[in-house]
Design an enzyme around this catalytic site. Sequence first.
Site, PDB file in Angstrom:
ATOM      1  N   GLU A   1      24.702 -31.806 -27.150  1.00 38.53           N
ATOM      2  CA  GLU A   1      26.053 -31.499 -27.052  1.00 38.53           C
ATOM      3  C   GLU A   1      26.750 -32.250 -25.936  1.00 38.53           C
ATOM      4  O   GLU A   1      27.210 -31.188 -25.030  1.00 38.53           O
ATOM      5  CB  GLU A   1      26.152 -29.900 -27.218  1.00 38.53           C
ATOM      6  CG  GLU A   1      25.706 -29.326 -28.528  1.00 38.53           C
ATOM      7  CD  GLU A   1      26.002 -27.915 -28.663  1.00 38.53           C
ATOM      8  OE1 GLU A   1      26.642 -27.369 -27.563  1.00 38.53           O
ATOM      9  OE2 GLU A   1      25.751 -27.330 -29.766  1.00 38.53           O
TER      10      GLU A   1
ATOM     11  N   GLU B   1      20.543 -27.225 -34.860  1.00 42.14           N
ATOM     12  CA  GLU B   1      21.303 -25.726 -34.351  1.00 42.14           C
ATOM     13  C   GLU B   1      22.137 -25.525 -35.636  1.00 42.14           C
ATOM     14  O   GLU B   1      22.919 -26.338 -35.762  1.00 42.14           O
ATOM     15  CB  GLU B   1      22.112 -25.836 -33.201  1.00 42.14           C
ATOM     16  CG  GLU B   1      21.061 -25.879 -31.749  1.00 42.14           C
ATOM     17  CD  GLU B   1      22.176 -25.591 -30.539  1.00 42.14           C
ATOM     18  OE1 GLU B   1      22.918 -25.057 -30.366  1.00 42.14           O
ATOM     19  OE2 GLU B   1      21.518 -26.140 -29.680  1.00 42.14           O
TER      20      GLU B   1
HETATM   21  C1  BGC Z   1      24.309 -24.656 -27.635  1.00 43.21           C
HETATM   22  C2  BGC Z   1      23.296 -23.362 -27.560  1.00 43.21           C
HETATM   23  C3  BGC Z   1      24.282 -22.179 -27.507  1.00 43.21           C
HETATM   24  C4  BGC Z   1      24.710 -22.088 -28.764  1.00 43.21           C
HETATM   25  C5  BGC Z   1      25.562 -20.990 -29.374  1.00 43.21           C
HETATM   26  C6  BGC Z   1      25.205 -24.362 -28.798  1.00 43.21           C
HETATM   27  O1  BGC Z   1      26.379 -24.874 -28.397  1.00 43.21           O
HETATM   28  O2  BGC Z   1      23.550 -25.665 -27.649  1.00 43.21           O
HETATM   29  O3  BGC Z   1      22.750 -23.689 -26.232  1.00 43.21           O
HETATM   30  O4  BGC Z   1      23.414 -20.997 -27.245  1.00 43.21           O
HETATM   31  O5  BGC Z   1      25.574 -23.216 -29.223  1.00 43.21           O
HETATM   32  O6  BGC Z   1      26.638 -20.781 -28.388  1.00 43.21           O
END
Ligand code: BGC
Length: 447
Positions: A166, A353
């Site tokens: 990110e 993610e």
């Molecule tokens: C990040 C994580 C974070 C998740 C939820 C992403 O922006 O990579 O580290 O916990 O989102 O906010």
Amino acid sequence: MAIIQFPKDMKWGSATASYQIEGAAFKDGRGLSIWDTFSHTPGKVVGGDNGDVACDSYHRYEEDIEIMKDLGIDMYRFSVSWPRIFPNGTGEINPKGLAYYHDLVDKLIESGIEPMCTLYHWDLPQALQDEGGWDNRETIDAFVNYAETMFNEFKGKIKYWITLNEPWCISFLSNYIGAHAPGYTDLQLATQISHHLLVAHGKTVKKFRELDIEGEIGFAPNTTWLEPYSNKQEDIDACRRENAYFIEWFMDPVFKGEYPQFMVDWFKKKGVELNIEDGDLEAIHQPIDFLGINYYTGHVARYKEDEGLFDWEYVEMGYERTDIDWPVYPEGFYKVLTYINDRYGNVPIYITENGSCYNDEPVDGRVKDAARTKYLKQHLTALSRSIDAGVNIKGYLTWSLLDNFEWAEGYSKRFGIVYVDYITQKRTKKDSFYWYKQTIANKWFEF
Ligand code: BGC
């Protein structure tokens, strides 16, 4: 009822990050990171929380791998704490730091789980921040050196590498919005940092090729999708700017070797002058093996003069919201994926993610997080639609395996499919865990 089915060779996994789960912040020679400093600064993190102990995964990784085995995942995405390897960011290596990741990786491999390693998930060594952090081009060299050490050390074991997690958060969220470490609010600084990050990414990919490391390398930008409220050109343009802040700004230089001109012009209007040195764009423009995509939320928006950085406002549409107040917008996931596929060609994509915050607690030993399961079903359906539309999806990794230190929100927000009691460190598999496990085993689910 419909059956949502996935390709047989699609990989399934889950993800975490070092500072969010490891704890052991002062153990075995680890140096300080900017998140140690930030979280120990009063007023920066909800509840004054910090990652000193977190999920204590540094000591409990074997138990956590048992949980992964039960889940049946093919892949586990974790990140390496740079200051565990180089306590000062560069110079002396800390052998105990390397030993920890060897133990973790060996155990994963032994358990039939493919390790996917993120080199940078935000815990910059404080020693480098003291010299200007990502604003200082020497940090780029320090990063490439750290990456090279990791490649040489773990070649043959780790086959999937992610340079940066990110870059938008590392640059704009942390240096313009100021919500994350180091907490500055300077648009010029943040934009310049976004460029340095891309140079660091590109030079690392180049190094990976030079060393002829077996495996694949990519990076993992976060995405969101704003859908224009109407077909008025001003609404379309405003949403395009915001989407490009996440997509084109970071992906055009990598895939096309140039920044999107309309964004450069917009930033210029805001007083930003990007300093690009000779050879930078060429360094960034390295072929990558896969793109990691992180997606959580999106919305509908329309043009509003002088509102925020890009002149737009949200329009309330009544979407459900998770416990962190982010709208549930699975259509945006489909849009992001098909947009990227159309713009950059049929690039292989891992969803590195995707997940949701719901704060359900255990009752009689069970966590009934039905809303999380629903979120996963909605987003996996959008993913399946994108596969049908021709997007080259290689894998899906949910965020997160465990509840963990949610950055500026501390422990107040839970994203795990496994509940963590931060006092006893007891892990409890949530209902969503069992649903995900079944889905991984079947490669389909009913919706
Ligand atoms: C990040 C994580 C974070 C998740 C939820 C992403 O922006 O990579 O580290 O916990 O989102 O906010």
